[in-house]
Design an enzyme around this catalytic site. Structure first.
Site, PDB file in Angstrom:
ATOM      1  N   ARG A  66     -20.495 -50.675 -29.581  1.00  0.00           N
ATOM      2  CA  ARG A  66     -21.338 -50.016 -28.575  1.00  0.00           C
ATOM      3  C   ARG A  66     -21.126 -48.502 -28.611  1.00  0.00           C
ATOM      4  O   ARG A  66     -21.993 -47.730 -28.223  1.00  0.00           O
ATOM      5  CB  ARG A  66     -21.067 -50.570 -27.170  1.00  0.00           C
ATOM      6  CG  ARG A  66     -21.769 -49.797 -26.052  1.00  0.00           C
ATOM      7  CD  ARG A  66     -22.006 -50.611 -24.788  1.00  0.00           C
ATOM      8  NE  ARG A  66     -20.844 -51.353 -24.368  1.00  0.00           N
ATOM      9  CZ  ARG A  66     -19.742 -50.824 -23.799  1.00  0.00           C
ATOM     10  NH1 ARG A  66     -19.681 -49.530 -23.580  1.00  0.00           N
ATOM     11  NH2 ARG A  66     -18.740 -51.591 -23.463  1.00  0.00           N
ATOM     12  N   TYR A 119     -46.437 -39.195 -24.572  1.00  0.00           N
ATOM     13  CA  TYR A 119     -46.329 -40.639 -24.796  1.00  0.00           C
ATOM     14  C   TYR A 119     -46.334 -41.392 -23.448  1.00  0.00           C
ATOM     15  O   TYR A 119     -45.636 -40.981 -22.509  1.00  0.00           O
ATOM     16  CB  TYR A 119     -45.042 -40.922 -25.577  1.00  0.00           C
ATOM     17  CG  TYR A 119     -44.880 -42.367 -25.935  1.00  0.00           C
ATOM     18  CD1 TYR A 119     -45.721 -42.968 -26.862  1.00  0.00           C
ATOM     19  CD2 TYR A 119     -43.916 -43.147 -25.326  1.00  0.00           C
ATOM     20  CE1 TYR A 119     -45.595 -44.307 -27.180  1.00  0.00           C
ATOM     21  CE2 TYR A 119     -43.772 -44.485 -25.645  1.00  0.00           C
ATOM     22  CZ  TYR A 119     -44.620 -45.053 -26.572  1.00  0.00           C
ATOM     23  OH  TYR A 119     -44.504 -46.376 -26.874  1.00  0.00           O
ATOM     24  N   ASP A 191     -40.429 -33.797 -28.650  1.00  0.00           N
ATOM     25  CA  ASP A 191     -40.648 -35.139 -29.191  1.00  0.00           C
ATOM     26  C   ASP A 191     -41.432 -34.933 -30.489  1.00  0.00           C
ATOM     27  O   ASP A 191     -42.620 -34.629 -30.477  1.00  0.00           O
ATOM     28  CB  ASP A 191     -41.433 -35.998 -28.187  1.00  0.00           C
ATOM     29  CG  ASP A 191     -41.657 -37.428 -28.699  1.00  0.00           C
ATOM     30  OD1 ASP A 191     -41.620 -37.634 -29.928  1.00  0.00           O
ATOM     31  OD2 ASP A 191     -41.890 -38.327 -27.866  1.00  0.00           O
ATOM     32  N   LYS A 216     -41.580 -45.076 -35.976  1.00  0.00           N
ATOM     33  CA  LYS A 216     -42.843 -44.634 -36.562  1.00  0.00           C
ATOM     34  C   LYS A 216     -42.610 -44.191 -38.014  1.00  0.00           C
ATOM     35  O   LYS A 216     -42.182 -44.979 -38.815  1.00  0.00           O
ATOM     36  CB  LYS A 216     -43.451 -43.543 -35.689  1.00  0.00           C
ATOM     37  CG  LYS A 216     -43.383 -43.845 -34.175  1.00  0.00           C
ATOM     38  CD  LYS A 216     -44.231 -45.030 -33.743  1.00  0.00           C
ATOM     39  CE  LYS A 216     -43.918 -45.546 -32.350  1.00  0.00           C
ATOM     40  NZ  LYS A 216     -43.960 -44.572 -31.274  1.00  0.00           N
TER      41      LYS A 216
HETATM   42  C1  LIG Z   1     -43.597 -44.576 -29.965  1.00  0.00           C
HETATM   43  C2  LIG Z   1     -43.274 -43.279 -29.358  1.00  0.00           C
HETATM   44  C3  LIG Z   1     -42.200 -43.141 -28.469  1.00  0.00           C
HETATM   45  C4  LIG Z   1     -41.350 -44.317 -28.038  1.00  0.00           C
HETATM   46  O1  LIG Z   1     -40.675 -44.899 -29.095  1.00  0.00           O
HETATM   47  P1  LIG Z   1     -40.288 -46.465 -29.156  1.00  0.00           P
HETATM   48  O2  LIG Z   1     -39.518 -46.554 -30.426  1.00  0.00           O
HETATM   49  O3  LIG Z   1     -41.556 -47.255 -29.157  1.00  0.00           O
HETATM   50  O4  LIG Z   1     -39.468 -46.763 -27.949  1.00  0.00           O
HETATM   51  C5  LIG Z   1     -41.957 -41.881 -27.957  1.00  0.00           C
HETATM   52  N1  LIG Z   1     -42.713 -40.823 -28.288  1.00  0.00           N
HETATM   53  C6  LIG Z   1     -43.761 -40.928 -29.129  1.00  0.00           C
HETATM   54  C7  LIG Z   1     -44.574 -39.725 -29.455  1.00  0.00           C
HETATM   55  C8  LIG Z   1     -44.082 -42.147 -29.690  1.00  0.00           C
HETATM   56  O5  LIG Z   1     -45.127 -42.261 -30.505  1.00  0.00           O
END
Ligand SMILES: *Cc1c(COP(=O)(O)O)cnc(C)c1O
Length: 415
Positions: A66, A119, A191, A216
């Site tokens: 963890r 998001y 982000d 992604k």
């Molecule tokens: C998908 C996404 C997230 C969240 O990520 P997860 O892996 O689905 O929890 C945050 N910011 C953006 C821009 C995203 O496309």
């Protein structure tokens, strides 16, 4: 051997931003170290909860998974090579990374300024969790630096931006926002999920923290969920690791291994995603049934000049609207054959998404309408297929959409 760049003068910064080839070696070799026990070239999946200690207080750096795990550490080092930072801090999901960083760096009474097009999960995090804990938020148009400046209060601690924003691709000028946050002593978080540190270099542009959903482009194969936070500030990294251990939100070794494998081809994939998206965007733009296409690489994109200044390639995400409106957009999404109707983005397969009913369904309607997420908006994550096949599929789906609209809403003459 790790290929951490030693040189961070402005020339190399510039070349890192505009020369994808400068990342090829780091992507393939960053964090790669043959396993000392067996010589295995790839860091094995260390599927172990605990680690035998040689004596009380004597161990090899890992004590409990963890807190840390060798496979996750290898991924963190690889991401640090891409970001030009110490090893990143990896989480179970992108949302675990976002919530982990807010919970680590903010306290009750603090205020955060966020991009208004952000998001959906980030909006929900404030609505459902952080707001109840007394952390305040303002969602503003961060494309307009004056709006960011105006939103800052005495209690503001952080500015959190997403660029290009999901799903309208609106851009924020990172340097312009850093010019506000730096003198004010505020943390700037980007982000960077859509472009990754290969196409956008937030830390070189003055941000303090770069956050990624590795789900992604980083992993890129629709196989995992994961998140990452990188910074050049060791105090921030220590705090993130402490809170990750406390909340229990670390990445799993199996997901980390798959994600590290994805990184090896990231520069090649981003090149093709960007090329495909440009071709598809240009085709959509000239199609008579399409009213708007949002893609930063198009000359018609309102912030095209900023896009060219901030990144050389513009990634694989685009969105568009049909002239016939929402029903036709939905008919199109129901008619695709090659494109896959699904949430997620940044993967090898082209994915088509209806933000209003899928990714952004929890964003309040009033906010959706203000930021341009209309009922008919279609989001496309252009994959690695031949762009001509993607176009052929969209073309047949647009034909279906045109016919279905006529059936669904007869024009007055036909009635
Ligand atoms: C998908 C996404 C997230 C969240 O990520 P997860 O892996 O689905 O929890 C945050 N910011 C953006 C821009 C995203 O496309």
């Amino acid at each position: 051997m790790s290929f951490q760049s030693k040189n961070s003068d402005s020339n190399s910064t510039r070349s890192k931003r505009f020369d994808l080839d400068s990342h090829l070696t780091g992507a393939v070799r960053g964090g790669l170290r043959a396993d000392p026990a067996t010589g295995a070239l790839l860091t094995p999946i260390y599927q172990s909860t605990t680690y035998q200690q040689e004596a009380v207080g004597v161990h090899k750096g890992h004590t409990y998974s963890r807190a840390s795990n060798p496979t996750v550490s290898a991924l963190e080092e690889a991401l640090g090579v891409l970001e030009d930072t110490p090893p990143a801090v990896c989480y179970a999901t992108g949302m675990a990374a976002i919530s982990g960083l807010f919970l680590a760096l903010l306290k009750s009474g603090d205020h955060v300024v966020l991009s208004d097009v952000v998001y959906g999960g980030t909006v929900r995090l404030f609505d459902q969790v952080l707001g109840h804990l007394g952390i305040e938020s303002s969602f503003v148009d961060t494309a307009n630096p004056a709006a960011v400046k105006a939103a800052i209060r005495r209690s503001t601690r952080m500015v959190f931006i997403e660029t290009p924003a999901n799903p309208t691709l609106k851009l924020t000028d990172v340097e312009a926002i850093a010019a506000i946050t730096r003198p004010a002593g505020l943390l700037l978080v980007v982000d960077n999920t859509f472009l990754t540190p290969l196409l956008l270099r937030p830390l070189d542009l003055g941000a303090d923290i770069s956050m990624l959903s590795t789900t992604k482009y980083i992993e890129g194969h629709n196989a995992t969920v994961g998140g990452s936070v990188a910074s050049r500030d060791e105090k921030i990294l220590d705090r993130l690791r402490l809170i990750r251990k406390t909340l229990g939100s670390i990445q799993s070794p199996h997901e980390a291994w798959l994600t590290a494998r994805g990184i090896k081809t990231l520069p090649l994939r981003l090149q093709q995603h960007s090329r495909g998206a440009q071709v598809v965007a240009e085709w959509l733009e000239q199609h008579p049934d399409i009213s708007r296409v949002y893609y930063p690489g198009l000359a018609s994109f309102p912030q095209h000049e900023l896009a060219e200044r901030q990144h050389a390639l513009h990634g694989g995400m685009l969105s568009f609207e049909l002239k016939q409106g929402a029903d036709a957009g939905i008919a199109l999404m129901n008619a695709v054959r090659l494109c896959v109707l699904a949430e997620n983005l940044g993967a090898a397969e082209t994915l088509i998404t209806h933000p209003v009913s899928m990714t952004h369904s929890d964003v309040p309607r009033e906010m959706r309408e203000r930021i341009g997420i209309t009922e008919g908006l279609v989001r496309l994550s252009v994959g690695l297929e031949d762009p001509r096949d993607i176009i052929a599929d969209l073309s047949q789906a647009l034909d279906v959409a045109r016919r279905s609209e006529r059936v669904a809403v007869p024009s007055p003459q036909e009635v």
